[in-house]
Scaffold this motif. Structure first.
Motif, PDB file in Angstrom:
ATOM      1  N   ILE A  16      41.909  55.068  53.960  1.00 37.89           N
ATOM      2  CA  ILE A  16      40.948  56.170  54.068  1.00 37.89           C
ATOM      3  C   ILE A  16      39.647  55.687  54.700  1.00 37.89           C
ATOM      4  O   ILE A  16      39.101  56.328  55.611  1.00 37.89           O
ATOM      5  CB  ILE A  16      40.683  56.812  52.691  1.00 37.89           C
ATOM      6  CG1 ILE A  16      41.941  57.528  52.194  1.00 37.89           C
ATOM      7  CG2 ILE A  16      39.498  57.788  52.751  1.00 37.89           C
ATOM      8  CD1 ILE A  16      41.860  57.988  50.747  1.00 37.89           C
ATOM      9  N   ALA A  61      38.235  56.930  58.273  1.00 36.60           N
ATOM     10  CA  ALA A  61      36.940  57.606  58.328  1.00 36.60           C
ATOM     11  C   ALA A  61      35.982  56.845  59.236  1.00 36.60           C
ATOM     12  O   ALA A  61      35.274  57.455  60.060  1.00 36.60           O
ATOM     13  CB  ALA A  61      36.357  57.738  56.920  1.00 36.60           C
ATOM     14  N   SER A  71      42.990  59.936  57.157  1.00 35.38           N
ATOM     15  CA  SER A  71      42.549  60.390  55.838  1.00 35.38           C
ATOM     16  C   SER A  71      43.687  61.088  55.094  1.00 35.38           C
ATOM     17  O   SER A  71      43.861  60.892  53.887  1.00 35.38           O
ATOM     18  CB  SER A  71      41.353  61.336  55.971  1.00 35.38           C
ATOM     19  OG  SER A  71      40.255  60.646  56.537  1.00 35.38           O
TER      20      SER A  71
END
Length: 154
Positions: free
Chosen positions: A131, A135, A19
């Motif tokens: 990202i 995640a 992230s």
């Protein structure tokens, strides 16, 4: 229990590290867009063309473009472009043809080292994908570790 803790720790590292990398890429893409919108437009010249192949056997042209600022200072910017020898021809021919070629460059007036070659901006799509993957994989590892710890406690 050790396996569950390892999964939990790995998940946290993937989640936080990926992230953070993705957010950095988003910020870089935003800065590239800002320089394109607000920066000073000039013309740069390709002065160096080198070739290399990455681990996945993709070939690239590593270009060095030099440009002149309003106050007559010279700055350089490097960029990568994919290279397809079966389409473009041999490296020596491509390098000779590209040497001296002009490229449009935008630079930040307050920091000319912060420049963007037109067409070579950082992609928001790739940044958001990093990202999302970080995640997703991080959450999956964290969940596996958490479930494993809960089973041990029960």
């Amino acid at each position: 229990m050790a396996k569950a803790l390892a999964f939990l720790l790995a998940g946290l590292v993937i989640f936080v590290g990926g992230s953070t990398l993705g957010v950095g890429m988003v910020l870089e893409a935003q800065d590239d867009r800002r320089v394109l919108a607000e920066g000073v437009r000039t013309t740069g010249v390709i002065t160096k063309v080198e070739f290399y192949t990455d681990r996945r056997r993709h070939s690239y042209k590593d270009l060095t473009v030099y440009f002149l600022t309003e106050d007559r200072r010279v700055y350089g910017k490097r960029t990568l472009e994919r290279y397809y020898d079966h389409v473009e021809g041999p490296e020596s021919t491509v390098a000779d043809q590209m040497h001296g070629e002009k490229r449009v460059v935008f630079y930040d007036r307050s920091d000319p080292g912060n420049s963007v070659i037109e067409g070579a901006t950082q992609s928001f799509t790739v940044a958001y994908l990093v990202i999302l993957l970080a995640a997703g994989f991080g959450a999956a590892f964290i969940r596996s570790g958490w479930v494993g710890l809960r089973r041990r406690q029960a």
